[in-house]
Design a protein around this motif. Structure first.
Motif, PDB file in Angstrom:
ATOM      1  N   GLN A  88       1.567   6.593   2.827  1.00 60.49           N
ATOM      2  CA  GLN A  88       0.683   7.383   3.697  1.00 60.49           C
ATOM      3  C   GLN A  88      -0.470   6.546   4.225  1.00 60.49           C
ATOM      4  O   GLN A  88      -0.917   6.710   5.347  1.00 60.49           O
ATOM      5  N   VAL A  89      -0.936   5.648   3.370  1.00 55.83           N
ATOM      6  CA  VAL A  89      -2.028   4.755   3.774  1.00 55.83           C
ATOM      7  C   VAL A  89      -1.542   3.843   4.903  1.00 55.83           C
ATOM      8  O   VAL A  89      -2.230   3.640   5.902  1.00 55.83           O
ATOM      9  N   GLN A 145      -5.423   8.665  -1.529  1.00 54.65           N
ATOM     10  CA  GLN A 145      -5.071   8.110  -0.219  1.00 54.65           C
ATOM     11  C   GLN A 145      -6.340   7.716   0.531  1.00 54.65           C
ATOM     12  O   GLN A 145      -7.274   7.225  -0.054  1.00 54.65           O
ATOM     13  N   MET A 146      -6.337   8.019   1.831  1.00 58.13           N
ATOM     14  CA  MET A 146      -7.445   7.581   2.679  1.00 58.13           C
ATOM     15  C   MET A 146      -8.779   8.201   2.287  1.00 58.13           C
ATOM     16  O   MET A 146      -9.835   7.668   2.574  1.00 58.13           O
ATOM     17  N   VAL A 188      -1.441   5.707   8.243  1.00 58.23           N
ATOM     18  CA  VAL A 188      -2.742   5.859   8.896  1.00 58.23           C
ATOM     19  C   VAL A 188      -3.183   4.534   9.528  1.00 58.23           C
ATOM     20  O   VAL A 188      -3.702   4.509  10.655  1.00 58.23           O
ATOM     21  N   VAL A 237     -10.316   8.055  10.316  1.00 52.99           N
ATOM     22  CA  VAL A 237     -10.309   8.326   8.883  1.00 52.99           C
ATOM     23  C   VAL A 237     -11.685   8.719   8.386  1.00 52.99           C
ATOM     24  O   VAL A 237     -11.858   9.619   7.582  1.00 52.99           O
ATOM     25  N   PHE A 258       0.817  -1.214   0.000  1.00 55.97           N
ATOM     26  CA  PHE A 258       0.000   0.000   0.000  1.00 55.97           C
ATOM     27  C   PHE A 258       0.852   1.265   0.000  1.00 55.97           C
ATOM     28  O   PHE A 258       1.994   1.243   0.443  1.00 55.97           O
ATOM     29  N   PRO A 259       0.269   2.379  -0.482  1.00 59.00           N
ATOM     30  CA  PRO A 259       1.016   3.640  -0.461  1.00 59.00           C
ATOM     31  C   PRO A 259       1.447   3.975   0.977  1.00 59.00           C
ATOM     32  O   PRO A 259       0.700   3.706   1.910  1.00 59.00           O
ATOM     33  N   LEU A 290      -6.848   4.600  -4.442  1.00 52.21           N
ATOM     34  CA  LEU A 290      -6.142   4.708  -3.173  1.00 52.21           C
ATOM     35  C   LEU A 290      -4.812   5.442  -3.352  1.00 52.21           C
ATOM     36  O   LEU A 290      -4.422   6.270  -2.529  1.00 52.21           O
ATOM     37  N   PHE A 350      -8.197  -5.770  -1.821  1.00 50.46           N
ATOM     38  CA  PHE A 350      -7.777  -4.443  -2.277  1.00 50.46           C
ATOM     39  C   PHE A 350      -6.777  -4.586  -3.429  1.00 50.46           C
ATOM     40  O   PHE A 350      -6.932  -3.972  -4.486  1.00 50.46           O
ATOM     41  N   MET A 364      -7.029   0.166  -6.150  1.00 45.30           N
ATOM     42  CA  MET A 364      -5.652   0.543  -5.802  1.00 45.30           C
ATOM     43  C   MET A 364      -5.263   1.868  -6.450  1.00 45.30           C
ATOM     44  O   MET A 364      -4.523   2.659  -5.867  1.00 45.30           O
TER      45      MET A 364
END
Lengths: 625, 116
Positions: A95-96, B82-83, A99, A484, A92-93, B78, B68, B75
């Motif tokens: 930043q994700v 992002q969030m 969090v 979030v 996952f990125p 995302l 995901f 993806m």
């Protein structure tokens, strides 16, 4: 041969850590590879072994074959999160990922993580194949039991979850299948009498006996049956000459008979020593007394030290920290287990009520014995203390709190017209092990926010758990900040919660409104533990306002044993003044246990002075009752 | 980097409705310090879809990361937002809502539309 597990259990302050360490050193000296682990968040292992230990298996210097570890909940949480996040980091990125980590750092994960680390030792394939004996110096009774109950509860909640919504609060579903096996395996080992032994350390005193019986009963329900007893703190026969110790010795004789009758388990006794138990050499000496029945020497070294002058705080300095000043006064009595928090709380609440202040006395300790000290039952609802006007008492019991919390949430959902099928899913999710803590915390905030009282006195659980409770408002506020997703309505609910927490945080930080009183007896470990906790609270803006030094032996002592103990205490009374620059309230060692309103009134007057607003009391000789 | 394979077998028909949730303690939010009624509404909505024999799946990033990773569009969203992209709602393979939960009517309209 399989690894043996020995659990030391019992009320705080009964010498659990000393006895666990004595056993550890003895086994190691016999050539068995031994590990001693503590699950107490406010561990004293490092103090006893006089070296740094921490959250990893550390060899104990001066004892070959012996290692020690202090499970640190924060580190355990980080490790747990790292394990859970490892496969996701790459995918996952960043930043994700960040969090998700923040989300996982919530209070709920900490409990799971510390427990998870604890079971690692018991499940042999991952656990402790390098050791012949693993000794657990566990946290005090009420919490220990809760910890041991968790595998059953979690297995159940995992089973319900996979049958129902497929989600639980505990963590990643795949990991949970492993966890279920692990917890079942751990519980299996605990139930196996050839593998695990539970040693209860207790003093010959009413409350300790009752608590041991209750703990044994609770473990029995979990099908754990291998128990032994160590009856600690037996007053030496030589002290018959000393009226104070002679009176306490008589009391002990009565309770020893009660133990024999009501706790029919293999038992050993250990004599009260005149000095402290620290360092490998001393632990070996104690081992000789305990295992081989060698006579006890009187430790005169402390008595030979240079005389220390004790400055006593004035009654006005002390009562200024207790009395309300134009607004509600909240007093928190905190400290290690067994230091006398409950007696200090009860006596203070009774005294405040007798000054005409409308007072609420509460306990946040799941193993509370507030009712035993007050001499009348204390329940989950605020009730009048009979025989004392202006005084109310209540207990925050996590189990009962969870039931109330569930009923409230489900009742609210029903009122909103949610269908039964939805209520069923909610009910399932509320079975999560986090609900109890959440609910107990919710009640704490509720009471702490009540404005109808002049004074509120908190009898708290032993240090580690109390620190967690007090820091939860900050933690939950942060969790709301990193949330979030929230709907408009959800956002509003979050704001209400944040404001509610904020008010309590503000109250706890304001020394005009709140007093944090650390209770300790003048010996190394309780003083150090309280000091560390007080430093930690200072980092969140909560400052200690009072110290209660309990079980102080009066200066005039005739026997060498009592003089040696007094000399040791004097050293620590001086250290207390030096470390905590706050008023110190001294409570003398009493010839008997404190029980009932009459005695509480008497010692309250002894501590805080005569009652100004009420007609003076007729002196009553409760000693002879 | 080798792509992580979708853990779901491709021979099985995809769910009718998929919800890619934002990270949270539990899907009803019941274990947090404050209740979000909307999350309870979402739960009820899912149950009513299930009563109509529709196949609904709900994914948590930490426990269902495969779902995901197996959906390129999810993806991509995302990666971009992002969030803020979450929750993402997919009906019969098509993203219908990003960053918010839909109403039951919205989902039904999409299901019907997809049926035509």
């Amino acid at each position: 041969m399989s690894t043996q597990f020995i659990f030391f259990s019992g009320k705080g302050g009964v010498g659990k850590t000393s006895m666990a360490c004595t056993h550890a050193v003895r086994y190691a000296d016999e050539g068995r590879r031994t590990l001693i682990v503590t699950t107490d968040p406010a561990s004293n292992l490092a103090d006893v072994f006089e070296q740094k230990i921490g959250h990893q298996i550390t060899p104990v210097s001066g004892v070959s074959n012996l290692s020690a570890m202090e499970i640190d909940p924060d580190t355990a949480t980080r490790e747990y999160i790292d394990r859970a996040m490892a496969p996701l980091r790459a995918a996952f990125p960043p930043q994700v990922v960040k969090v998700m980590e923040e989300q996982m750092s919530g209070p709920c994960t900490a409990e799971v993580a510390a427990f998870d680390r604890f079971t690692d030792f018991i499940v042999s394939d991952k656990g402790a194949p390098d050791f012949d004996v693993v000794i657990f110096d566990t946290a005090p009774t009420g919490h220990t039991i809760r910890l041991l109950e968790l595998p059953a509860e979690w297995s159940q909640s995992i089973a319900t979850a996979s049958a129902g919504s497929g989600q639980t609060c505990i963590g990643p579903a795949a990991a949970i299948q492993d966890a279920k096996r692990k917890y079942e395996h751990a519980l299996g080992a605990l139930r196996d009498e050839t593998l695990a032994t539970f040693i209860f350390v207790l003093h010959p005193e009413a409350i300790a006996i009752r608590e041991t019986k209750r703990a044994i009963g609770e473990l029995g329900k979990l099908e754990i049956h291998a128990f032994r007893l160590i009856i600690n703190g037996i007053i030496p026969a030589s002290e018959k000459a000393n009226p104070l110790f002679a009176a306490r010795s008589q009391m002990q004789t009565r309770y020893l008979a009660q133990i024999q009758a009501e706790l029919p388990y293999p038992s050993q006794s250990m004599i009260l020593l005149s000095g402290e138990i620290q360092g490998a050499a001393r632990l070996r000496q104690v081992g000789k007394i305990f295992f081989d029945g060698e006579p006890t020497p009187v430790e005169l070294e402390a008595a030979r030290g240079k005389p220390v002058k004790i400055v006593t705080s004035s009654i006005e300095e002390v009562t200024a920290r207790i009395l309300p000043k134009g607004q509600r006064r909240t007093v928190f009595f905190a400290g290690k287990g067994g230091v006398g928090k409950t007696v200090a709380s009860c006596m203070t609440a009774v005294w405040l009520a007798r000054q005409g202040h409308k007072t609420l006395l509460l306990t946040t300790d799941p193993a509370a014995h507030l009712g035993d000290v007050l001499g009348q039952p204390v329940g989950d609802n605020v009730t009048v203390v009979s025989g004392q006007t202006s005084l109310w008492a209540v207990k925050i019991d996590p189990k009962a709190a969870a039931e109330t919390y569930k009923a409230r949430i489900l009742g609210d959902a029903r009122q909103r017209g949610r269908p039964e099928s939805a209520l069923k899913v909610m009910e399932e999710e509320l079975e999560s092990p986090c609900t109890e803590e959440m609910a107990a915390f919710d009640q704490f905030i509720d009471y702490a926010s009540q404005s109808q009282w002049d004074a509120m006195v908190f009898d708290t659980a032993p240090t580690g758990h109390t620190m967690r409770l007090l820091e939860l408002p900050m933690d939950w506020s942060q969790q709301i900040d990193v949330k979030v997703f929230a709907s408009v309505e959800g956002n509003a609910a979050d704001n209400v919660a944040k404001q509610r927490f904020g008010k309590v945080i503000e109250m706890m930080r304001d020394q005009e409104q709140s007093t944090f009183a650390f209770v300790m007896y003048p010996e190394s470990t309780p003083v150090l533990e309280a000091w560390r906790a007080s430093q930690e609270l200072a980092t969140v803006g909560i400052h200690t306002g009072l110290v209660v030094a309990n079980f102080v032996i009066p200066p005039e002592q005739v026997t060498p044993f009592a003089r040696a103990r007094r000399a040791m205490q004097v050293k620590y009374l001086a250290e207390i003044r030096e470390r905590f620059a706050v008023p110190v309230l001294e409570i003398p060692l009493l010839p008997q246990e404190v029980k009932g309103l009459e005695m509480l009134v008497e010692i309250g007057v002894l501590a805080y002075g005569n009652e100004s607003r009420l007609p003076s009391l007729k002196p009553k000789d409760w000693n002879q009752k | 980097m080798t792509p992580v394979p979708n853990t779901l077998s491709t021979s099985i028909a995809p769910p009718d409705v998929e919800l890619f949730d934002p990270p949270m303690c539990c899907p009803t939010g019941l274990c947090g310090p404050a209740l979000d009624q909307l999350l309870l509404d979402v739960n009820e909505m899912i149950m009513s879809l299930q009563r109509e024999n529709l196949h609904v799946e709900r994914y948590q990033m930490s426990s269902n990361s495969g779902a995901f990773l197996g959906n390129a569009e999810v993806m991509k969203l995302l990666g971009e937002k992002q969030m803020e992209a979450l929750p993402i709602i997919v009906v019969r393979g098509k993203v219908i809502k990003v960053g918010a939960y839909p109403t039951l009517d919205e989902i039904k309209a999409n299901l019907n539309g997809a049926n035509v």
